[in-house]
Design an enzyme around this catalytic site. Sequence first.
Site, mmCIF file in Angstrom:
data_model
loop_
_atom_site.group_PDB
_atom_site.id
_atom_site.type_symbol
_atom_site.label_atom_id
_atom_site.label_comp_id
_atom_site.label_asym_id
_atom_site.label_seq_id
_atom_site.Cartn_x
_atom_site.Cartn_y
_atom_site.Cartn_z
ATOM 1 N N SER A 455 0.855 -1.182 0.000
ATOM 2 C CA SER A 455 0.000 0.000 0.000
ATOM 3 C C SER A 455 0.894 1.236 0.000
ATOM 4 O O SER A 455 1.774 1.372 0.858
ATOM 5 C CB SER A 455 -0.894 0.007 1.243
ATOM 6 O OG SER A 455 -1.683 -1.155 1.294
ATOM 7 N N ASP A 693 -8.350 -2.760 2.839
ATOM 8 C CA ASP A 693 -7.109 -3.076 2.119
ATOM 9 C C ASP A 693 -6.357 -4.016 3.058
ATOM 10 O O ASP A 693 -5.549 -3.581 3.874
ATOM 11 C CB ASP A 693 -6.315 -1.791 1.853
ATOM 12 C CG ASP A 693 -5.053 -2.043 1.036
ATOM 13 O OD1 ASP A 693 -4.816 -3.201 0.651
ATOM 14 O OD2 ASP A 693 -4.296 -1.079 0.799
ATOM 15 N N TRP A 695 -4.698 -8.139 4.114
ATOM 16 C CA TRP A 695 -3.921 -9.280 3.630
ATOM 17 C C TRP A 695 -3.850 -10.349 4.709
ATOM 18 O O TRP A 695 -4.068 -10.085 5.891
ATOM 19 C CB TRP A 695 -2.511 -8.831 3.242
ATOM 20 C CG TRP A 695 -1.772 -8.147 4.352
ATOM 21 C CD1 TRP A 695 -1.042 -8.727 5.354
ATOM 22 C CD2 TRP A 695 -1.697 -6.731 4.597
ATOM 23 N NE1 TRP A 695 -0.523 -7.772 6.191
ATOM 24 C CE2 TRP A 695 -0.891 -6.548 5.745
ATOM 25 C CE3 TRP A 695 -2.205 -5.605 3.945
ATOM 26 C CZ2 TRP A 695 -0.608 -5.277 6.272
ATOM 27 C CZ3 TRP A 695 -1.919 -4.353 4.463
ATOM 28 C CH2 TRP A 695 -1.127 -4.196 5.612
#
Length: 696
Positions: A455, A693, A695
């Site tokens: 990011s 966003d 993971w």
Amino acid sequence: MAQLDTLDLIVLILLLVGSVAYFTKGTYWAVQKDPYASAYGNANGAAKAPGARDILQKMEESGKNCVMFYGSQTGTAEDYASRLAKEGSSRFGLKTMTADLEEYDFENLDAFPEDYIAFFVMATYGEGEPTDNAVDFFEFIGNEDSTFSKGASAGEQPLSNLKYVTFGLGNNTYEHYNSMVRKTDQFLTKLGGTRISVAGEGDDGAGTMEEDFLAWKEPMWEALAQAMQLQEREAVYEPVFEVREKPDMDAESDLVYLGEPNKNHLEGTSKGPYNAGNPYIAPIAESRELFNEKKRNCLHCEIDISGTNLSYTTGDHVAVWPTNAGKEVDRLLDVLGMSERRHMVISVKGVDATAKIPFPSPTTYDAVLRYHMEICAPVSRQFVSTLAQFAPSEELKKEISTVGNDKDLFQEQVSNRNLNLAQFLQLTGRGQPWTSIPFSLLIEGLNKLQPRYYSISSSSLVQKDKISITAVVESVQKEGAPFVVKGVTTNYLLALKQRHHGDPSPDPNGLDYAINGPRNKWNGVHVPVHVRHSNFKLPSNPATPVIMVGPGTGVAPFRGFVQERAALARKGEQVGKTMLFFGCRNRHDDFLYDKEWETFKTDLGDKFELVTAFSREGSQKVYVQHRMKEKAAEVNQMLQQKAYFYVCGDAANMAREVNAILAQIIAAERKVPEAKGEDIVKQMRSSNTYQEDVWS
């Protein structure tokens, strides 16, 4: 005399034409094709020949009856498609090929012969979205207005001849788990297609992707064999690629790829567009350490993209193309008995015309393992089973076969010990080199080394020509594991940071990266990158309030968000309330950007609120989730003022808990049932006012 002058003129013209032809040969005509150009044709601006997008024409010309389509973002789905193609060929005699979904059109799927079979290996990306290469395919099969080659509309079940198999790659920590394979199956069935066996689903979130795949494929093959009357045969290794050594070629020849990703880079004329097939070798303008402790590292790097066609907007991702550590390259070459031949020039070509070579050729063994193959990834159970036939002794062959065929034993001896291929061969071989393993098998069995996405932690409004990266250097020690797992890309970035600060021979954790790049072209302080655009964005109206939750390096995009809002405030624009929940271990060691938040506070005043959670400062661990509960009234008030809500970081635990807690906060503050709170959060997701966003 006039006749002689004319003859002289004709001779002179012929000589001139011959001279021009001679000196332009290889430049404007009779140009030797770059064997790798087709793999990255889009990156270099090449156009496809007429008919090249016709999958049936391609199959007929190459004598295929089975195609494995893949929708892949990071290369994993492509790898599974390749494995299925190889197994279908070796075990059942299918004439297989793999196909990138974005390289073909699908209007003629209605003309698919009844004795053909299509596989769809589909990864789900982001919040239930198709991967970049599957967008057009997904839109076509899902569009009720789509028309097929024989004139039938979507409502007339035009795919009644199509037999297909599906397998999906997903992550159960995301709300739309495996949505792409489910929707693909739904659309194909609606269009009249016939699915063979169950639709398989692999779960990366649970860490069971490989075992899910292995458990699914055996009954799938049985069902397919019955449906297509296939006869299983003893599977023997049949190479997909032909690898030839070229002892007459010098590795330093200008024709040999030593890690360059394509022909332009080889020739030193790199040019855009820069993308997933063509990185920009970017200078590192700035790098610094963010942690204040010696045992861990967190890097801040500034990547200079000025003078290129690269651009980004706040919230996007930057892809870093890593290089494998020299230590692991050496280990693999050594265990294969190839150390002395590491710089031998090799040519690689497909045995079959449809085989896709994953790197440019001619090249060297060293370059392939250093720049192109995922040699540090955990070795898979299926690959271990394949390796058994090449064991250096009969005793080892039996031992490896047992490990590869026993799920629990493999978990105990390989997975739990975090072994990559070279480490596995080294430990099981007990000093014996595995010299019988064909290099072609490594190309087929190992994934292509993929870019890692980060990011972007800067605002494009503030610094359009510099991209910021914030990354913790990964180092995982597992109890009972003989090796420490080192992050491939983050340790590579650490080596670059050390060089940037004057270390002539950076060697983070003894890993020894070739940071100067192929032929020393990268000068030690450059890194290959490209930009991937994201939907993780600030509201278009800066007056809209925002709530951000980003513990650890999950704060990266929010540094960019706050940086942008501070810049707007300095220009006199109205900026909405900006609340950031940040967490780390303690304020002294890993409080990322602590001084910058103070500066932003000066610019934004009471419009900015930083809420911190230091998990190891007190007797009780405190996380961002706890701070959210403490700020419940303010959070709810901001949401009622149409605030956007953002989460960045760990998907498996933090993001899931934040989602649940937000629903609880809404329910408690608005005095509605918790189920109603959950519905409101789902509505926020649907309207894009709740964005993630995350993971695994």
